[in-house]
Design a protein around this motif. Structure first.
Motif, short mmCIF file in Angstrom:
data_model
loop_
_atom_site.label_atom_id
_atom_site.label_comp_id
_atom_site.label_asym_id
_atom_site.label_seq_id
_atom_site.Cartn_x
_atom_site.Cartn_y
_atom_site.Cartn_z
N LEU A 86 7.47 2.63 -18.83
CA LEU A 86 8.19 3.36 -19.87
C LEU A 86 9.70 3.18 -19.79
CD1 LEU A 86 7.97 5.28 -22.28
CD2 LEU A 86 7.99 7.19 -20.69
N LYS A 87 10.29 3.31 -18.60
CA LYS A 87 11.74 3.21 -18.46
C LYS A 87 12.25 1.83 -18.84
CE LYS A 87 12.55 6.84 -15.03
NZ LYS A 87 13.08 7.15 -13.68
N LEU A 88 11.50 0.79 -18.44
CA LEU A 88 11.92 -0.57 -18.78
C LEU A 88 11.81 -0.81 -20.28
CD1 LEU A 88 12.86 -3.31 -17.72
CD2 LEU A 88 10.46 -3.95 -17.48
N LEU A 89 10.71 -0.35 -20.89
CA LEU A 89 10.54 -0.52 -22.33
C LEU A 89 11.60 0.26 -23.11
CD1 LEU A 89 6.66 -0.26 -22.59
CD2 LEU A 89 8.05 -2.32 -22.76
N HIS A 97 7.40 0.85 -27.53
CA HIS A 97 6.20 0.28 -28.12
C HIS A 97 5.26 -0.19 -27.01
CE1 HIS A 97 4.47 -2.77 -31.28
NE2 HIS A 97 3.56 -1.96 -30.78
N PHE A 98 4.08 0.41 -26.91
CA PHE A 98 3.06 -0.04 -25.98
C PHE A 98 2.13 -0.98 -26.75
CE2 PHE A 98 2.97 3.72 -22.72
CZ PHE A 98 4.29 3.43 -22.40
N LYS A 99 2.27 -2.27 -26.50
CA LYS A 99 1.44 -3.28 -27.17
C LYS A 99 0.24 -3.60 -26.28
CE LYS A 99 5.58 -5.36 -29.22
NZ LYS A 99 6.40 -6.59 -29.34
N ASP A 100 -0.87 -2.97 -26.54
CA ASP A 100 -2.03 -3.10 -25.67
C ASP A 100 -3.10 -4.00 -26.26
OD1 ASP A 100 -0.97 -1.40 -23.68
OD2 ASP A 100 -1.65 0.38 -24.77
N VAL A 101 -3.91 -4.55 -25.36
CA VAL A 101 -5.05 -5.38 -25.73
C VAL A 101 -6.29 -4.75 -25.10
CG1 VAL A 101 -6.09 -7.68 -25.62
CG2 VAL A 101 -3.60 -7.45 -25.79
N TRP A 102 -7.34 -4.60 -25.88
CA TRP A 102 -8.55 -3.93 -25.42
C TRP A 102 -9.04 -4.55 -24.10
CZ3 TRP A 102 -11.38 0.30 -26.50
CH2 TRP A 102 -12.71 0.35 -26.07
N GLU A 103 -9.21 -3.72 -23.10
CA GLU A 103 -9.74 -4.07 -21.79
C GLU A 103 -8.91 -5.12 -21.04
OE1 GLU A 103 -13.97 -4.75 -22.10
OE2 GLU A 103 -14.36 -2.59 -22.21
N LYS A 104 -7.64 -5.28 -21.44
CA LYS A 104 -6.69 -6.05 -20.65
C LYS A 104 -5.60 -5.08 -20.18
CE LYS A 104 -7.33 -10.57 -22.83
NZ LYS A 104 -6.64 -11.75 -23.42
N ARG A 105 -4.86 -5.49 -19.15
CA ARG A 105 -3.80 -4.63 -18.62
C ARG A 105 -2.48 -5.39 -18.59
NH1 ARG A 105 -7.29 -1.96 -19.78
NH2 ARG A 105 -8.29 -0.21 -18.70
N ALA A 106 -1.42 -4.70 -18.99
CA ALA A 106 -0.10 -5.33 -19.07
C ALA A 106 0.57 -5.34 -17.71
CB ALA A 106 0.77 -4.58 -20.08
N LEU A 107 1.14 -6.49 -17.36
CA LEU A 107 1.94 -6.63 -16.14
C LEU A 107 3.30 -7.17 -16.58
CD1 LEU A 107 2.04 -6.51 -13.05
CD2 LEU A 107 1.18 -8.84 -13.00
N ILE A 108 4.35 -6.39 -16.36
CA ILE A 108 5.68 -6.76 -16.84
C ILE A 108 6.55 -7.27 -15.69
CG2 ILE A 108 7.82 -5.92 -17.87
CD1 ILE A 108 6.26 -4.12 -19.63
N GLN A 150 27.55 -4.55 -22.39
CA GLN A 150 28.50 -5.64 -22.21
C GLN A 150 28.47 -6.26 -20.82
OE1 GLN A 150 30.58 -6.99 -24.71
NE2 GLN A 150 29.08 -5.80 -25.87
N LYS A 151 27.80 -5.61 -19.88
CA LYS A 151 27.79 -6.12 -18.52
C LYS A 151 26.39 -6.47 -18.00
CE LYS A 151 31.97 -3.70 -16.99
NZ LYS A 151 32.53 -2.74 -15.99
N ARG A 152 25.36 -6.17 -18.79
CA ARG A 152 24.01 -6.40 -18.29
C ARG A 152 23.13 -7.07 -19.34
NH1 ARG A 152 21.24 -1.28 -15.92
NH2 ARG A 152 21.70 -0.51 -18.02
N GLN A 153 22.39 -8.07 -18.91
CA GLN A 153 21.42 -8.76 -19.74
C GLN A 153 20.06 -8.59 -19.09
OE1 GLN A 153 22.77 -10.84 -22.35
NE2 GLN A 153 20.82 -11.40 -23.23
N LEU A 154 19.05 -8.23 -19.88
CA LEU A 154 17.70 -8.04 -19.36
C LEU A 154 16.82 -9.20 -19.80
CD1 LEU A 154 15.38 -6.24 -18.15
CD2 LEU A 154 15.14 -5.28 -20.44
N TYR A 155 16.05 -9.74 -18.85
CA TYR A 155 15.03 -10.75 -19.14
C TYR A 155 13.68 -10.16 -18.75
CZ TYR A 155 19.03 -13.91 -19.35
OH TYR A 155 20.22 -14.51 -19.69
N PHE A 156 12.70 -10.23 -19.65
CA PHE A 156 11.41 -9.61 -19.35
C PHE A 156 10.27 -10.40 -19.96
CE2 PHE A 156 12.74 -7.88 -23.37
CZ PHE A 156 11.59 -7.73 -24.11
N LEU A 157 9.09 -10.21 -19.41
CA LEU A 157 7.89 -10.90 -19.87
C LEU A 157 6.71 -9.96 -19.69
CD1 LEU A 157 6.92 -14.56 -19.06
CD2 LEU A 157 5.24 -12.74 -18.86
#
Length: 217
Positions: A86-89, A97-108, A150-157
């Motif tokens: 939640l904090k990262l999103l 936004h929680f983008k979920d897929v049935w019976e799969k689990r998100a790993l960020i 202005q000082k931080r850029q976030l990269y996520f997957l």
């Protein structure tokens, strides 16, 4: 008390007369308190919900559209979903936004660049790829970048794991093409085996140490 407004989305085909519901731990998984989602198009279900707590668990359930307690009820398999992301999103999205897929689990996976300089239109952005021995990584996947300030850029997957990949360690590797001051550096991480966990993975702390670095310029 802070209330979090979260948009839940899920792709799932159901039988005629059925609907998709969300059950929560803060209602003791009582299906009479489960919230029915809205089918938008092509089996795409959505629901925006106000959640009264920072940490919670939830799961998707299929039941009769008008009354979930009638006839057959199908709980999705796998561990309970949680709000550990939640904090990262909240940092990287204007709407959570929680983008979920049935019976799969998100790993960020994520990386925060704290030395990003936003002074020029030619500012360099890192290219980061994730390789791995999971179905979602049949080909390398590139990280998405998001300017926090202005000082931080976030990269996520956001990686969607199959149930069997949640119960067994997964093996991943990071490739990064980065600019540090005036130098271009290619970084290839060691291959790392990770056990599934709900909270986001910081690639700097968990994967990049002991990585191979090559100076390109």
């Amino acid at each position: 008390m802070k209330v979090f407004k979260i948009l839940f989305t899920l792709n799932k085909q159901v039988n005629y007369g059925e609907g998709v519901f969300i059950a929560f731990n803060f209602t003791n998984w009582d299906l009479r308190e489960a919230i029915r989602m809205e089918c938008q198009k092509n089996d795409y279900w959505t629901k925006e919900i106000e959640i009264p707590c920072l940490y919670f668990e939830y799961k998707y359930v299929i039941g009769q559209y008008e009354n979930i307690l009638e006839n057959r009820i199908t709980w999705e398999k796998g561990p309970n979903r949680s709000s550990e992301n939640l904090k990262l999103l909240e940092m990287c999205q204007s709407k959570i936004h929680f983008k979920d897929v049935w019976e799969k689990r998100a790993l960020i996976f994520y990386l925060i660049d704290r030395k990003q300089k936003i002074k020029s239109g030619n500012n360099h952005k890192h290219d980061i790829l994730l390789f791995g021995q999971v179905k979602a990584l049949n080909s390398p996947v590139k990280f998405t970048d998001c300017l926090l300030n202005q000082k931080r850029q976030l990269y996520f997957l956001n990686l969607q794991l199959e149930i069997e990949e949640v119960t067994n360690p997964i093996e991943v590797q990071i490739y990064m093409h980065a600019q540090i001051k005036e130098r271009l550096i290619e970084i290839i991480s060691k291959s790392v085996k990770l056990n599934y966990r709900n909270q986001p993975i910081n690639i700097c702390e968990d994967i990049l140490p002991e990585s191979k670095c090559c100076l390109l310029k």
